[in-house]
Scaffold this active site. Structure first.
Site, mmCIF file in Angstrom:
data_model
loop_
_atom_site.group_PDB
_atom_site.id
_atom_site.type_symbol
_atom_site.label_atom_id
_atom_site.label_comp_id
_atom_site.label_asym_id
_atom_site.label_seq_id
_atom_site.Cartn_x
_atom_site.Cartn_y
_atom_site.Cartn_z
ATOM 1 N N GLU A 1 17.637 -57.532 -4.358
ATOM 2 C CA GLU A 1 16.327 -58.128 -4.592
ATOM 3 C C GLU A 1 16.453 -59.629 -4.766
ATOM 4 O O GLU A 1 17.466 -60.112 -5.252
ATOM 5 C CB GLU A 1 15.727 -57.542 -5.867
ATOM 6 C CG GLU A 1 15.664 -56.041 -5.815
ATOM 7 C CD GLU A 1 15.128 -55.441 -7.099
ATOM 8 O OE1 GLU A 1 14.633 -56.196 -7.953
ATOM 9 O OE2 GLU A 1 15.204 -54.223 -7.222
ATOM 10 N N CYS B 1 15.137 -66.814 -7.352
ATOM 11 C CA CYS B 1 16.116 -66.074 -8.140
ATOM 12 C C CYS B 1 16.860 -65.177 -7.158
ATOM 13 O O CYS B 1 16.240 -64.399 -6.437
ATOM 14 C CB CYS B 1 15.380 -65.252 -9.198
ATOM 15 S SG CYS B 1 16.469 -64.182 -10.145
ATOM 16 N N CYS C 1 25.456 -53.641 -10.378
ATOM 17 C CA CYS C 1 26.147 -54.485 -11.361
ATOM 18 C C CYS C 1 27.070 -53.601 -12.176
ATOM 19 O O CYS C 1 26.748 -52.451 -12.467
ATOM 20 C CB CYS C 1 25.140 -55.177 -12.272
ATOM 21 S SG CYS C 1 25.913 -56.339 -13.427
ATOM 22 N N CYS D 1 24.749 -53.524 -19.061
ATOM 23 C CA CYS D 1 23.823 -53.868 -20.159
ATOM 24 C C CYS D 1 22.790 -52.733 -20.258
ATOM 25 O O CYS D 1 22.181 -52.357 -19.260
ATOM 26 C CB CYS D 1 23.134 -55.202 -19.870
ATOM 27 S SG CYS D 1 24.310 -56.562 -19.684
ATOM 28 N N CYS E 1 19.067 -52.945 -18.817
ATOM 29 C CA CYS E 1 18.848 -53.586 -17.514
ATOM 30 C C CYS E 1 18.857 -52.560 -16.384
ATOM 31 O O CYS E 1 19.696 -51.656 -16.365
ATOM 32 C CB CYS E 1 19.920 -54.645 -17.277
ATOM 33 S SG CYS E 1 19.864 -55.415 -15.646
ATOM 34 N N CYS F 1 14.933 -57.683 -13.088
ATOM 35 C CA CYS F 1 16.163 -57.367 -12.342
ATOM 36 C C CYS F 1 16.292 -55.901 -11.988
ATOM 37 O O CYS F 1 16.275 -55.038 -12.841
ATOM 38 C CB CYS F 1 17.377 -57.716 -13.182
ATOM 39 S SG CYS F 1 17.224 -59.266 -14.015
HETATM 40 N N1 SAH Z 1 24.616 -60.847 -14.918
HETATM 41 C C1 SAH Z 1 23.945 -62.084 -15.228
HETATM 42 C C2 SAH Z 1 22.638 -62.261 -14.463
HETATM 43 C C3 SAH Z 1 21.712 -61.124 -14.736
HETATM 44 S S1 SAH Z 1 20.017 -61.178 -14.909
HETATM 45 C C4 SAH Z 1 23.682 -62.146 -16.722
HETATM 46 O O1 SAH Z 1 23.931 -61.166 -17.420
HETATM 47 O O2 SAH Z 1 23.248 -63.185 -17.191
HETATM 48 C C5 SAH Z 1 19.464 -62.516 -15.834
HETATM 49 C C6 SAH Z 1 18.967 -62.188 -17.219
HETATM 50 O O3 SAH Z 1 17.929 -61.180 -17.247
HETATM 51 C C7 SAH Z 1 20.078 -61.678 -18.124
HETATM 52 O O4 SAH Z 1 20.014 -62.369 -19.333
HETATM 53 C C8 SAH Z 1 19.689 -60.230 -18.299
HETATM 54 O O5 SAH Z 1 20.233 -59.674 -19.465
HETATM 55 C C9 SAH Z 1 18.182 -60.285 -18.311
HETATM 56 N N2 SAH Z 1 17.503 -58.997 -18.099
HETATM 57 C C10 SAH Z 1 17.969 -57.896 -17.470
HETATM 58 N N3 SAH Z 1 17.062 -56.898 -17.479
HETATM 59 C C11 SAH Z 1 15.972 -57.380 -18.121
HETATM 60 C C12 SAH Z 1 14.687 -56.819 -18.447
HETATM 61 N N4 SAH Z 1 14.366 -55.601 -18.101
HETATM 62 N N5 SAH Z 1 13.821 -57.602 -19.119
HETATM 63 C C13 SAH Z 1 14.140 -58.887 -19.443
HETATM 64 N N6 SAH Z 1 15.315 -59.458 -19.160
HETATM 65 C C14 SAH Z 1 16.235 -58.719 -18.512
#
Ligand code: SAH
Length: 330
Positions: free
Chosen positions: A75, A88, A95, A99, A102, A318
């Site tokens: 995406e 973005c 991934c 987390c 996510c 994401c």
């Molecule tokens: N792997 C990288 C980039 C990922 S996405 C990282 O961890 O930073 C960028 C940000 O969006 C990260 O801080 C991630 O934790 C956050 N994120 C992921 N899912 C989310 C959600 N459902 N709502 C809000 N933020 C989210």
């Protein structure tokens, strides 16, 4: 071009067509001789991906679900905000960081994207813009962990930031990482022109181990050390991201601990209200809880930015669009 027996300035022409002229095919590069265009089309593939889905939200946010040549899906998003045209982009299919809140990591990681696939996302999004608008900012915050695919990401950002490429200043490019200390060190050695954002989400290891499982192997101390090193070497203020999850990490105590953890650092705290993911038990905090959290950080002297939520209706968080795609196919 040299291999094709052509003068070298033709390479500059191709660059211009690709990155400024938005050429959709080799044939569209109209100041190249027809024969050269045909030879190029035979030797090279301009697009290796296809747009599988395109969503547009009322606020102008556009999201693309892109299908790769091997069927994998990623995406990327275009956000319009005043004069800004930010994109973005993703760096991996899925991934591996896991987390818990996510959507991108729910099925683990399939593979790293190639440099070309990363650049193609930029071009696909650029092609959505009216002719008189250009991309101004890039955040590497899509699917995947950018620092786990640094060797392919950096050449793609090179193209993005070069004058011959997209001409987006390195100062307007941000790499977001979960915090992988050895890779953060490698980034310092290779390039400190970009902004670095570190996803914290918790003020101490106990909670962070639960939310960001890869933290078990890293620990906040090592991550902050490398982040401080990046700041020293680059002079660029770091951003710390904190996804606010109701009743998980949004308590006043968490805010106070976060303020203490970042105390004395020249940093921006980017607090992101959780964007709910279907099937996961996490919730967005109430606006009262968010406000309380923010006030504690601010009164402790931190620079705080609350991210506005854009593109919610189009599953812009994401990994969400890909999942709705998966569900529809099943
Ligand atoms: N792997 C990288 C980039 C990922 S996405 C990282 O961890 O930073 C960028 C940000 O969006 C990260 O801080 C991630 O934790 C956050 N994120 C992921 N899912 C989310 C959600 N459902 N709502 C809000 N933020 C989210």
């Amino acid at each position: 071009m040299r291999d094709q027996g052509q003068p070298e300035f033709r390479a500059d022409q191709v660059f211009r067509w690709l990155y400024q002229g938005r050429a959709a095919s080799c044939d569209a590069m109209s100041d190249l001789p027809k024969k050269v265009r045909a030879a190029l089309a035979e030797s090279f593939t301009l697009w290796t991906t296809r747009v599988a889905k395109q969503h547009r939200a009322d606020d102008g946010t556009q999201k693309l679900l892109i299908e790769l040549a091997d069927g994998g899906q990623i995406e990327c998003v275009l956000l319009a905000d005043g004069d800004r045209r930010s994109i973005c982009i993703s760096t991996q299919v899925g991934c591996a960081m896991g987390c818990v809140f996510c959507a991108s990591g729910l099925d683990g990681v399939d593979r790293n994207l190639t440099t070309g696939e990363i650049v193609e996302q930029m071009l696909r999004l650029q092609h959505l813009l009216p002719a008189d608008e250009r991309l101004s900012h890039i955040v590497v915050m899509g699917m995947g962990e950018p620092l786990a695919n640094l060797d392919r990401l950096l050449p793609a950002l090179e193209v993005a930031s070069s004058e011959k490429g997209l001409g987006i200043s390195a100062r307007r490019i941000t790499i977001s990482t979960v915090g992988l200390p050895p890779a953060m060190r490698r980034l310092v050695e290779r390039n400190t022109r970009y902004n670095l954002a570190v996803s914290l989400h918790a003020p101490h290891d106990d909670l962070r181990n639960r939310l960001v499982p890869v933290n078990h192997r890293m620990g906040l101390k090592a991550i902050l050390n490398e982040a401080d090193n990046y700041f020293t070497q680059s002079g660029r203020r770091l951003t710390y991201e904190y996804v606010l999850l109701a009743d998980v990490n949004d308590s006043p105590e968490c805010a106070r601990q976060l303020a203490a953890l970042l105390h004395g650092r020249n940093a921006l705290v980017n607090v992101i209200p959780y964007n709910p993911v279907a099937g996961l038990p996490y919730r967005t905090p109430s606006s009262a809880a968010s406000r309380r959290f923010r006030e504690i950080l601010e009164s402790a002297g931190l620079n705080v930015k609350f991210r506005r939520r854009k593109g919610q209706k189009i599953n812009a968080a994401c990994g969400q669009l890909r999942r709705t795609g998966v569900e529809m196919e099943e």
